[in-house]
Design an enzyme around this catalytic site. Structure first.
Site, PDB file in Angstrom:
ATOM      1  N   HIS A  75      34.077  48.734  44.579  1.00 44.03           N
ATOM      2  CA  HIS A  75      34.452  47.320  44.755  1.00 44.03           C
ATOM      3  C   HIS A  75      35.001  47.039  46.148  1.00 44.03           C
ATOM      4  O   HIS A  75      35.181  45.867  46.517  1.00 44.03           O
ATOM      5  CB  HIS A  75      35.437  46.878  43.663  1.00 44.03           C
ATOM      6  CG  HIS A  75      36.856  47.277  43.902  1.00 44.03           C
ATOM      7  ND1 HIS A  75      37.443  48.368  43.287  1.00 44.03           N
ATOM      8  CD2 HIS A  75      37.821  46.722  44.664  1.00 44.03           C
ATOM      9  CE1 HIS A  75      38.700  48.462  43.660  1.00 44.03           C
ATOM     10  NE2 HIS A  75      38.951  47.466  44.506  1.00 44.03           N
ATOM     11  N   SER A 219      43.324  49.980  46.900  1.00 44.51           N
ATOM     12  CA  SER A 219      42.021  50.251  46.287  1.00 44.51           C
ATOM     13  C   SER A 219      41.230  51.277  47.086  1.00 44.51           C
ATOM     14  O   SER A 219      41.218  51.269  48.316  1.00 44.51           O
ATOM     15  CB  SER A 219      41.203  48.964  46.208  1.00 44.51           C
ATOM     16  OG  SER A 219      41.738  48.085  45.264  1.00 44.51           O
ATOM     17  N   GLY A 220      40.547  52.157  46.361  1.00 44.65           N
ATOM     18  CA  GLY A 220      39.728  53.172  47.001  1.00 44.65           C
ATOM     19  C   GLY A 220      40.480  54.417  47.413  1.00 44.65           C
ATOM     20  O   GLY A 220      39.878  55.448  47.697  1.00 44.65           O
TER      21      GLY A 220
END
Length: 271
Positions: A75, A219-220
């Site tokens: 994402h 995120s990630g």
């Protein structure tokens, strides 16, 4: 269910930082503290140039998994054009150039074929191939990974790191943050008053105490856990709750790396 899908797609940890009316580096893990320099050496900053004018800003974290490859969340991929990204390894203070950083161009982006944009369906993982290899300057390290299918017991303490927001107001300390998160086993995380059916066995839940969590900008990035004699990246930050990220019984949810090792190595070897 459609509302839930929309909720998961756009709020909290889920979205990479979209460009808006100012360019700032995201803040920190909620409830965390400054990491010691040169500790989490596989942590990277994934940066994006939305106007194609060499003005990059942090959107997500990631993990260095070999000299040419970065593991992050699917994402986080805002465009499949690799020229719009760069990766910074050896980063610590986003606002200072310390001489430890390496700024690297991205050559190729590979998103898991099972990713369809619905975080509740999982497969939120991607691999970036760098145009040039990372070199060992003493401030970087290749992440150790878990064993295939390995799971962690309920209550096992891991560490989340990143430059994600401290709260929904967007406070932005520049130094890499770290915080402990306790694993919440799938049988608990999938209960209706926790994450319910959107918590899959291919995910790792950690946190949910209402105090410490990841947030947008993390995120990630990695969930690092000390197992089998080494720090290993067991998770990739995927999603969390709307509004305030540190909500009770809404732990940070990670893609479980041990469920995707075959795919990860197939991407690396195909290069």
């Amino acid at each position: 269910m459609m509302w839930l899908v929309t909720f998961l797609a756009c709020i909290g940890l889920i979205c990479a930082e979209e460009p808006f009316n100012h360019k700032v580096h995201n803040g920190r893990v909620i409830g965390g503290h400054d990491a010691k320099p040169n500790t989490w050496r596989w942590q990277v900053s994934m940066q994006y140039d939305s106007y194609n004018d060499n003005s990059y800003y942090h959107i997500c974290g990631g993990s260095l998994i070999d000299a040419f490859h970065i593991m992050t969340a699917a994402h986080c991929i805002m465009s499949m054009d690799p020229s719009l990204y760069r990766v910074v390894v050896g980063e610590y203070n986003m606002y200072n150039y310390d001489g430890s950083e390496q700024f690297l161009r991205v050559e190729r982006i590979v998103v898991h074929p099972g990713w369809n944009g619905d975080l509740g369906k999982g497969n939120d993982i991607a691999i970036l191939r760098l145009a040039d290899p990372v070199y060992d300057n003493g401030y970087v390290a290749i992440a150790e990974l878990p064993y295939p299918g390995e799971t962690l017991p309920h209550g096992f303490t891991c560490t989340i790191t990143g430059w994600g927001l401290i709260d929904y107001m967007g406070n932005v300390p520049a130094i890499l943050q770290e915080a402990p998160l306790d694993v919440v086993e799938h049988s608990v995380c999938s209960q209706y008053d926790w994450w319910g059916s959107v918590a899959l066995e291919t995910m790792v839940c950690a946190g949910g105490d209402g105090a410490i969590s990841g947030c947008q900008g993390d995120s990630g990035g990695p969930l690092s856990c000390y197992t089998n004699g080494a720090w290993r990246v067991h998770g990739v930050v995927s999603y969390g709750p709307a509004g305030m990220c540190n909500q009770y019984k809404k732990p940070t949810v990670f893609t479980r790396v041990s469920s995707f090792l075959d795919w990860i190595f197939s991407v690396i070897n195909s290069a």
